[in-house]
Design an enzyme around this catalytic site. Structure first.
Site, short mmCIF file in Angstrom:
data_model
loop_
_atom_site.label_atom_id
_atom_site.label_comp_id
_atom_site.label_asym_id
_atom_site.label_seq_id
_atom_site.Cartn_x
_atom_site.Cartn_y
_atom_site.Cartn_z
N LYS A 46 0.86 -1.19 0.00
CA LYS A 46 0.00 0.00 0.00
C LYS A 46 0.89 1.22 0.00
O LYS A 46 2.02 1.17 0.48
CB LYS A 46 -0.86 0.02 1.27
CG LYS A 46 -2.11 0.86 1.13
CD LYS A 46 -3.18 0.08 0.40
CE LYS A 46 -4.54 0.70 0.45
NZ LYS A 46 -5.55 -0.32 0.13
N1 GLU Z 1 -7.20 0.01 -3.01
C1 GLU Z 1 -7.98 -1.15 -3.28
C2 GLU Z 1 -8.05 -2.04 -2.05
O1 GLU Z 1 -7.89 -1.60 -0.95
C3 GLU Z 1 -7.56 -1.87 -4.55
C4 GLU Z 1 -6.15 -2.34 -4.57
C5 GLU Z 1 -5.73 -2.86 -5.94
O2 GLU Z 1 -6.54 -2.89 -6.85
O3 GLU Z 1 -4.57 -3.24 -6.06
O4 GLU Z 1 -8.34 -3.20 -2.14
#
Ligand code: GLU
Length: 419
Positions: free
Chosen positions: A109
């Site tokens: 993240k």
């Molecule tokens: N931000 C989204 C999540 O928390 C998507 C992450 C992604 O598609 O890699 O799942």
């Protein structure tokens, strides 16, 4: 997390959840010690020129929690409260989420502490490009693949893709997902998270014998996830009794005219000022009587303090980490059927995986194909979690964590320790 660098309310919550599941799984102690912390965390200073000529130095992060199953994967968040601990917690949840869905991806993240609503388009672009340059050697289609999260969108992904590609000297679409379709994005990605939330609600309603066309829903958060989830539920005949965003919470006894609410939000950028609804306090929205409650905003919204006052039958977590462990205990007593975040909102990363696969193969699918494959994965994951929760007599969150964590642990034990 165990060490002070990563400590924050969100990371403490993520570790607490992990420890409870590790204990229940009787997880290998050495593996547990490793999984409690991210593999790697990068903090970068991001100088960007503001429209008034000054230079503002933002702080950016990219945390890589675990890549035993495949490249790190997870969104990039632009929000004033972004900090290392929060990003670390979100990275850990991505590891379990990808594993639970059976994706060959790990968890990561990123984010920048900033208020994207206060930045001009040019400022946002400059900040995004500089952030990308700062993390350039840590990302890539085989290494770590960012995506949208709160405060970022397909335009931001396009700038990241372009900056990365300029440095490499050729187009590298697989470096991010959630891109515009015109530059290698996939059909159905924008809607995927909200749609996935609804697919899991449909399975939960079948399991509980709840008739969706006679149900009401309350949605906290009217961004990409909450808005689409509300729209898809309304299509199934569910009455949307209340919605909120950071500007206002709206409700109406016989249901909101959702199309009008969406048109207003699209035109004005916020719900504040919408005429045909009653305005209520943001937090009291979570306590309205309804069949389905969808927290689709920030972390730690349902806590030991307010969980006792919630009045829903199903809670589907569109957000990451909206429910604290203290609230979980109360919801269990109240027999609320919780569809945990790593299952309910996995649709986003599942379709991100499809986008990455399409980019690597240079072969693109129809939206129908994307949606069918998404539904198949989520339905299977839902029933695996439900099956384990009944077998082990644990709640849905514990079952989901047990499945996600045990697959990662198994892979770690096979691969062994590189010394
Ligand atoms: N931000 C989204 C999540 O928390 C998507 C992450 C992604 O598609 O890699 O799942």
């Amino acid at each position: 997390m165990a060490t002070v660098e990563w400590r924050s309310p969100a990371s403490e919550m993520a570790v607490k959840q992990f420890e409870a599941a590790a204990e229940r799984l009787d997880l290998d102690k050495n593996v547990a010690a490793r999984l409690k912390r991210p593999d790697r965390a990068l903090i970068v200073s991001v100088p960007a020129r503001m429209d008034d000529g000054s230079v503002h130095v933002f702080t950016g992060y990219r945390v890589q929690h675990n890549d035993v199953l495949g490249p790190f994967k997870g969104g990039i968040r632009y929000h004033p409260d972004v900090n290392l601990g929060e990003v670390s917690a979100l990275a850990m949840w991505m590891t379990w989420k990808c594993s639970l869905a059976g994706l060959p991806l790990g968890g990561g993240k990123g984010g920048i502490a900033c208020d994207p609503k206060k930045l001009s388009r040019r400022e946002l672009q400059d900040m995004t490009r500089r952030y990308t340059a700062e993390i350039l050697n840590f990302i890539g289609p085989d290494v770590d693949v960012p995506a949208p999260d709160m405060g970022t969108n397909e335009q931001v992904m396009a700038w990241i893709m372009d900056t990365y590609s300029q440095h490499r000297g050729f187009a590298v679409p697989g470096v991010v997902t959630g891109k515009p379709v015109a530059i290698g994005g996939t059909l159905g990605r924008r809607e995927a998270t909200g749609r996935g939330v609804v697919y899991t609600i449909v399975e939960a309603a079948k399991h509980l014998g709840l008739a969706l066309e006679k149900s009401t829903a309350v949605v906290q958060g009217f961004g990409n996830v909450g808005l689409i989830a509300a729209q898809e539920l309304a299509r199934l005949g569910v009455k949307i009794a209340a919605v909120s965003d950071s500007s206002a919470a709206l409700c109406r006894d016989n249901g909101l005219a959702l199309d009008e609410v969406i048109a207003y939000k699209e035109k004005n950028g916020e719900l504040e000022g919408f005429p045909n609804a009653d305005k209520i306090a943001g937090q009291s929205l979570l306590e309205l009587p309804c069949d389905i409650l969808i927290p689709a905003a920030n972390e730690m919204q349902i806590t030991g303090e307010n969980a006792g006052r919630t009045q829903c039958r199903i809670m589907a977590e569109g957000a990451n980490g909206p429910t604290t462990p203290e609230a979980d205990a109360i919801l269990r007593q109240k027999e609320v059927f919780v569809i945990p975040d790593i299952l309910a909102n996995a649709g986003g990363v599942i379709v991100s995986y499809f986008e990455w696969v399409q980019d690597l193969q240079n072969f693109f699918w129809t939206e129908e194909d994307v949606n069918n494959k998404l539904r198949a994965i989520l339905t299977r994951a839902f029933h695996e979690v439900l099956g384990l929760s009944r077998k082990e007599k644990v709640d849905m969150r514990m079952a989901a964590l047990m499945l996600g964590i045990s697959r990662v642990a198994r892979a770690m034990l096979w691969r062994g320790l590189y010394a």
